[in-house]
Design a protein around this motif. Structure first.
Motif, short mmCIF file in Angstrom:
data_model
loop_
_atom_site.label_atom_id
_atom_site.label_comp_id
_atom_site.label_asym_id
_atom_site.label_seq_id
_atom_site.Cartn_x
_atom_site.Cartn_y
_atom_site.Cartn_z
N ASP A 14 0.84 -1.20 0.00
CA ASP A 14 0.00 0.00 0.00
C ASP A 14 0.87 1.25 0.00
N TYR A 15 1.90 1.28 0.87
CA TYR A 15 2.83 2.41 0.89
C TYR A 15 3.58 2.51 -0.45
N TYR A 16 4.01 1.36 -0.96
CA TYR A 16 4.83 1.34 -2.18
C TYR A 16 4.04 1.87 -3.38
N GLU A 17 2.81 1.44 -3.52
CA GLU A 17 2.02 1.87 -4.67
C GLU A 17 1.65 3.34 -4.58
N LYS A 18 1.53 3.86 -3.35
CA LYS A 18 1.24 5.28 -3.17
C LYS A 18 2.52 6.12 -3.16
N ARG A 19 3.69 5.41 -3.16
CA ARG A 19 4.99 6.08 -3.06
C ARG A 19 5.01 7.02 -1.84
N HIS A 20 4.52 6.48 -0.74
CA HIS A 20 4.37 7.28 0.49
C HIS A 20 5.39 6.85 1.53
#
Length: 219
Positions: A174-180
């Motif tokens: 989830d973090y990776y896909e949002k680049r967050h």
């Protein structure tokens, strides 16, 4: 790593970073920041013996494979097992290039001693998840070899542990896909972090590390 894998595969080793500090994981795996400290250098030295790709050694009823690439297409994670020991077992599975059937036991090497948290164990459980998917088998037990105490520790790889791995990987993705890159609370553990000098959580409340560094370079 297998260069043909899709770019959206996450590194299995990142689970340990994520458990230590979600921000550290994001800095390494999303923002591509990395610095070495004594710990990471010592860890690399310890792994040299294990990291000999595709080295197979057969002794008696044990087949030892070092630096075995593994992946899970379901979780889209990939990595390399330090060592996988295949022990002869009539109820096991076939292994390419070897006669008979075997049960697989992942063995992970660590430079220190057993940790108070379960980061190491979760990394080992993730390896088991990959092996189970690749070999269509059950991997209920693995081992951690700790260099500081010079011995291996048996680790039960329970269904609950493997479910936790899947939940953690889902959060990482989830973090990776949002680049967050998440914010975290600082603490004494920050002093041992290899990314302390680039993390700067007190400065980077609203900026990424990458943009901060780029800004400094332009000054």
């Amino acid at each position: 790593m297998d260069g043909n894998l899709d770019d959206d595969y996450l590194m299995l080793s990142g689970i340990q970073h994520f458990q230590f500090c979600k921000r550290q994981w994001a800095l390494i795996h999303i923002e591509q920041q990395w610095e070495e400290n004594v710990g990471t250098i010592e860890g690399q030295h310890l792994h040299r013996k294990a990291d000999q790709p595709f080295v197979r050694e057969k002794r008696g009823d044990k087949l030892t494979v070092r630096a075995l690439p593994v992946k899970s297409e379901e979780l889209r994670i990939t990595g390399i097992c330090d060592v996988v020991e295949f022990i002869s077992d009539e109820d096991g599975v076939e292994v390419y290039g070897a006669e008979g059937k075997f049960r697989a036991y992942p063995v992970e090497y660590k430079r220190g001693k057993p940790k108070k948290d379960d980061a190491d164990i979760l990394q080992l459980a993730a390896q088991a998840v990959c092996l189970e998917e690749m070999l269509l088998c059950s991997v209920p037990v693995g081992y951690m070899f700790y260099n500081e105490i010079k011995r291996r520790v048996e680790v039960p790889l329970t269904v609950e542990l493997k479910e936790r791995v899947k939940s953690i990987v889902a959060e990482m993705r989830d973090y990776y896909e949002k680049r967050h890159t998440p914010r975290v609370k600082t603490g004494s553990f920050c002093n041992s972090c290899s990314l302390k000098s680039v993390c700067l959580p007190e400065v980077l409340n609203k900026r990424s590390v990458k943009s901060y560094i780029e800004g400094k370079m332009k000054e």
